[in-house]
Design a protein around this motif. Structure first.
Motif, PDB file in Angstrom:
ATOM      1  N   GLU A 100     -25.219 -41.968 -14.141  1.00 15.88           N
ATOM      2  CA  GLU A 100     -25.796 -43.295 -14.367  1.00 15.88           C
ATOM      3  C   GLU A 100     -26.701 -43.367 -15.589  1.00 15.88           C
ATOM      4  O   GLU A 100     -26.936 -44.447 -16.126  1.00 15.88           O
ATOM      5  CB  GLU A 100     -26.596 -43.735 -13.129  1.00 15.88           C
ATOM      6  CG  GLU A 100     -25.775 -43.805 -11.851  1.00 15.88           C
ATOM      7  CD  GLU A 100     -24.723 -44.897 -11.888  1.00 15.88           C
ATOM      8  OE1 GLU A 100     -24.941 -45.911 -12.595  1.00 15.88           O
ATOM      9  OE2 GLU A 100     -23.687 -44.732 -11.210  1.00 15.88           O
ATOM     10  N   TYR A 101     -27.259 -42.218 -16.005  1.00 12.60           N
ATOM     11  CA  TYR A 101     -28.289 -42.259 -17.050  1.00 12.60           C
ATOM     12  C   TYR A 101     -28.059 -41.215 -18.146  1.00 12.60           C
ATOM     13  O   TYR A 101     -29.014 -40.775 -18.781  1.00 12.60           O
ATOM     14  CB  TYR A 101     -29.680 -42.073 -16.425  1.00 12.60           C
ATOM     15  CG  TYR A 101     -30.052 -43.198 -15.484  1.00 12.60           C
ATOM     16  CD1 TYR A 101     -30.474 -44.439 -15.963  1.00 12.60           C
ATOM     17  CD2 TYR A 101     -29.934 -43.041 -14.101  1.00 12.60           C
ATOM     18  CE1 TYR A 101     -30.800 -45.473 -15.103  1.00 12.60           C
ATOM     19  CE2 TYR A 101     -30.261 -44.074 -13.225  1.00 12.60           C
ATOM     20  CZ  TYR A 101     -30.691 -45.281 -13.740  1.00 12.60           C
ATOM     21  OH  TYR A 101     -31.016 -46.300 -12.880  1.00 12.60           O
ATOM     22  N   PHE A 107     -34.495 -42.092 -18.679  1.00 14.99           N
ATOM     23  CA  PHE A 107     -33.782 -43.374 -18.627  1.00 14.99           C
ATOM     24  C   PHE A 107     -33.824 -43.952 -17.218  1.00 14.99           C
ATOM     25  O   PHE A 107     -33.985 -45.164 -17.029  1.00 14.99           O
ATOM     26  CB  PHE A 107     -32.322 -43.208 -19.071  1.00 14.99           C
ATOM     27  CG  PHE A 107     -32.159 -42.827 -20.517  1.00 14.99           C
ATOM     28  CD1 PHE A 107     -33.232 -42.894 -21.407  1.00 14.99           C
ATOM     29  CD2 PHE A 107     -30.917 -42.417 -21.003  1.00 14.99           C
ATOM     30  CE1 PHE A 107     -33.079 -42.541 -22.748  1.00 14.99           C
ATOM     31  CE2 PHE A 107     -30.759 -42.068 -22.345  1.00 14.99           C
ATOM     32  CZ  PHE A 107     -31.833 -42.124 -23.220  1.00 14.99           C
ATOM     33  N   LEU A 108     -33.660 -43.068 -16.227  1.00 13.66           N
ATOM     34  CA  LEU A 108     -33.793 -43.511 -14.834  1.00 13.66           C
ATOM     35  C   LEU A 108     -35.179 -44.095 -14.599  1.00 13.66           C
ATOM     36  O   LEU A 108     -35.342 -45.176 -14.038  1.00 13.66           O
ATOM     37  CB  LEU A 108     -33.548 -42.334 -13.879  1.00 13.66           C
ATOM     38  CG  LEU A 108     -34.038 -42.484 -12.437  1.00 13.66           C
ATOM     39  CD1 LEU A 108     -33.233 -43.530 -11.680  1.00 13.66           C
ATOM     40  CD2 LEU A 108     -33.995 -41.167 -11.692  1.00 13.66           C
ATOM     41  N   ASP A 111     -35.828 -47.458 -16.129  1.00 18.90           N
ATOM     42  CA  ASP A 111     -34.974 -48.547 -15.635  1.00 18.90           C
ATOM     43  C   ASP A 111     -35.820 -49.485 -14.774  1.00 18.90           C
ATOM     44  O   ASP A 111     -36.931 -49.163 -14.379  1.00 18.90           O
ATOM     45  CB  ASP A 111     -33.821 -47.948 -14.811  1.00 18.90           C
ATOM     46  CG  ASP A 111     -32.681 -48.940 -14.617  1.00 18.90           C
ATOM     47  OD1 ASP A 111     -32.792 -50.099 -15.080  1.00 18.90           O
ATOM     48  OD2 ASP A 111     -31.677 -48.544 -13.992  1.00 18.90           O
TER      49      ASP A 111
END
Length: 219
Positions: A100-101, A107-108, A111
DNA sequence: CACCAGGCAAGTA
DNA sequence: TACTTGCATGGT
């Protein structure tokens, strides 16, 4: 203090009694996320030994942990208990971050809270408490971490119904406190302290508890 | 010796 | 939906 909510009053009582806890200062977000998984139903002292082993192996980064062999990882985190299970859970978490990242924990953590929480909860082995601990302590998101201590302390003092679930308790904290991640961070740590010192399951020391009689607030 | 620790998922009825 | 069980080391 006349206009202060009982939940804020409880916080002030705990801070006065125990002092500032400052959980997880100076650690990397990655180390905090790993610690959140390792501490599931486990004493932090045991987790600290496991973390030390990971430091010795130089495995406390996404890149390093992602290529660490499962069996050796399990052996390294053995002191934290459930070591085979937790090794898989850590790998599951890394797989989600990869998918996902792009393999970037940052990045997680940057978010939107709802998206990050949704993705964390999709990981096998990451439930509400672990997800919220990562969001709060690694990512400074203003989410309140609930645990069995929170339920025990607040239900015993008549601040929650006994049958309250995780989401209900969390919503109550969010509704009644300023939206401040530093407050949520410190508050959760202080609840753990009062639970361990005065609100144990078998041997509660209610007479000496700093929260004695707080259910009558504001009286 | 028993009990607990900064949970979660899977199985059963 | 509402219990129950497996996972496991280390401190008190």
């Amino acid at each position: 203090m006349a206009n202060t909510d009982a939940f804020t009053y409880v916080y002030e009582l705990l801070l006065d009694h125990f002092g500032y806890q400052g959980w997880w200062p100076g650690e990397t977000p990655f180390e905090i996320a790993v610690g959140a998984v390792l501490t599931q139903n486990t004493n932090w002292q045991n987790v600290a030994k496991a973390i030390d082993n990971l430091k010795v192996m130089n495995w406390l980064s996404y890149e390093a942990l992602a290529v660490a062999p499962m069996e050796e990882l399990a052996e390294a985190i053995r002191p934290s208990g459930y070591y085979n299970l937790k090794a898989r859970r850590l790998k599951n978490l890394l797989a989600m971050i990869s998918r996902e990242y792009d393999g970037e924990l940052s990045f997680l953590l940057s978010d939107k809270t709802e998206s990050a929480r949704h993705n964390l909860l999709s990981v096998k082995g990451v439930g509400p408490e672990t997800a919220d601990a990562i969001l709060l302590y690694a990512g400074n998101h203003p989410v309140f971490v609930i645990d069995t201590y929170t339920h025990r302390v607040f239900s015993r003092h008549g601040l929650f119904p006994e049958e309250s679930d995780y989401h209900e308790m969390q919503q109550e904290f969010i509704d009644r406190l300023p939206n401040d991640h530093q407050l949520f961070n410190e508050y959760h740590a202080l609840i753990v302290m009062v639970s361990k010192e005065y609100c144990k399951k078998k041997n509660p020391l209610c007479e000496a508890c700093p929260l004695k009689g707080v259910n009558n607030y504001p009286a």
